[in-house]
Design a protein around this motif. Structure first.
Motif, PDB file in Angstrom:
ATOM      1  N   THR A  22     -27.218  25.006   2.978  1.00  0.00           N
ATOM      2  CA  THR A  22     -27.452  23.771   3.704  1.00  0.00           C
ATOM      3  C   THR A  22     -28.838  23.249   3.360  1.00  0.00           C
ATOM      4  N   PRO A  23     -29.073  21.973   3.498  1.00  0.00           N
ATOM      5  CA  PRO A  23     -28.118  20.960   3.920  1.00  0.00           C
ATOM      6  C   PRO A  23     -27.141  20.611   2.795  1.00  0.00           C
ATOM      7  N   ALA A  24     -25.975  20.195   3.210  1.00  0.00           N
ATOM      8  CA  ALA A  24     -24.940  19.773   2.273  1.00  0.00           C
ATOM      9  C   ALA A  24     -24.282  18.532   2.850  1.00  0.00           C
TER      10      ALA A  24
ATOM     11  N   GLU B  28     -21.614  23.066  11.576  1.00  0.00           N
ATOM     12  CA  GLU B  28     -22.535  24.196  11.599  1.00  0.00           C
ATOM     13  C   GLU B  28     -22.044  25.239  10.609  1.00  0.00           C
TER      14      GLU B  28
ATOM     15  N   SER C  23     -15.601  24.585   9.826  1.00  0.00           N
ATOM     16  CA  SER C  23     -16.781  24.283   9.010  1.00  0.00           C
ATOM     17  C   SER C  23     -16.860  25.187   7.790  1.00  0.00           C
TER      18      SER C  23
ATOM     19  N   LEU D 157     -25.512  19.061  -2.469  1.00  0.00           N
ATOM     20  CA  LEU D 157     -26.387  19.961  -1.723  1.00  0.00           C
ATOM     21  C   LEU D 157     -27.818  19.467  -1.826  1.00  0.00           C
TER      22      LEU D 157
ATOM     23  N   ARG E 235     -21.196  16.320  11.954  1.00  0.00           N
ATOM     24  CA  ARG E 235     -21.980  17.528  11.705  1.00  0.00           C
ATOM     25  C   ARG E 235     -21.084  18.767  11.719  1.00  0.00           C
TER      26      ARG E 235
ATOM     27  N   ALA F  40     -16.832  23.917   3.951  1.00  0.00           N
ATOM     28  CA  ALA F  40     -17.847  24.367   2.992  1.00  0.00           C
ATOM     29  C   ALA F  40     -17.187  24.995   1.767  1.00  0.00           C
TER      30      ALA F  40
ATOM     31  N   PHE G 142     -19.796  24.438  -1.059  1.00  0.00           N
ATOM     32  CA  PHE G 142     -21.146  24.443  -0.510  1.00  0.00           C
ATOM     33  C   PHE G 142     -21.566  25.887  -0.284  1.00  0.00           C
TER      34      PHE G 142
END
Length: 143
Positions: free
Chosen positions: A107-109, A22, A95, A118, A20, A99, A104
């Motif tokens: 979110t979510p991606a 953020e 993060s 995405l 994960r 991204a 990206f």
């Protein structure tokens, strides 16, 4: 997607795991929430903090996330220290870089193998993608 991903991880433990990141893109409250879940993760409570914050309509601030942390049994002093730590800042910067690398913008991606996308998908489509990505030989040559 969190429930779907947890289901997939439970069903396919030998082929799938979750990393994960953020990505606070909604201003100050989003940054505080991201820092809070990362701090909670250090005490083994990522899922509990995330679940509480994702379903609240409240504007997240330090007092609110500290109240949530207390409610789920976290060490508040360690929690607040971890929220402000350079380690948490570094995680958020990493993060942001991930991204950026994958372009990206929200979110979510997801990245599954060599596929990045995405948005949300069904469990069956996600599992099919995992199958394709884990069954396909790597075509890159390492020199």
């Amino acid at each position: 997607m969190d429930a779907r991903l947890s289901e997939i991880e439970r069903d396919m433990p030998d082929r799938f795991y979750i990393v994960r990141h953020e990505l606070p893109i909604l201003g100050d409250a989003s940054i505080i929430a991201s820092r809070a879940v990362l701090a909670a993760q250090r005490q083994g409570a990522y899922s509990e903090m995330y679940a509480r914050l994702i379903r609240t309509p409240a504007v997240t601030d330090l007092a609110y996330v500290s109240q949530v942390a207390s409610g789920i049994g976290l060490d508040i002093e360690a929690f607040q220290s971890d929220m402000q730590s350079s380690r948490t800042t570094d995680q958020l910067l990493k993060s942001k870089a991930v991204a950026s690398l994958f372009h990206f913008i929200g979110t979510p991606a997801f990245v599954v193998g060599r596929t990045a996308f995405l948005g949300t998908v069904t469990v069956s489509l996600f599992k099919a993608l995992i199958g394709v990505e884990t069954d396909r030989p790597c075509d890159a040559t390492v020199t």
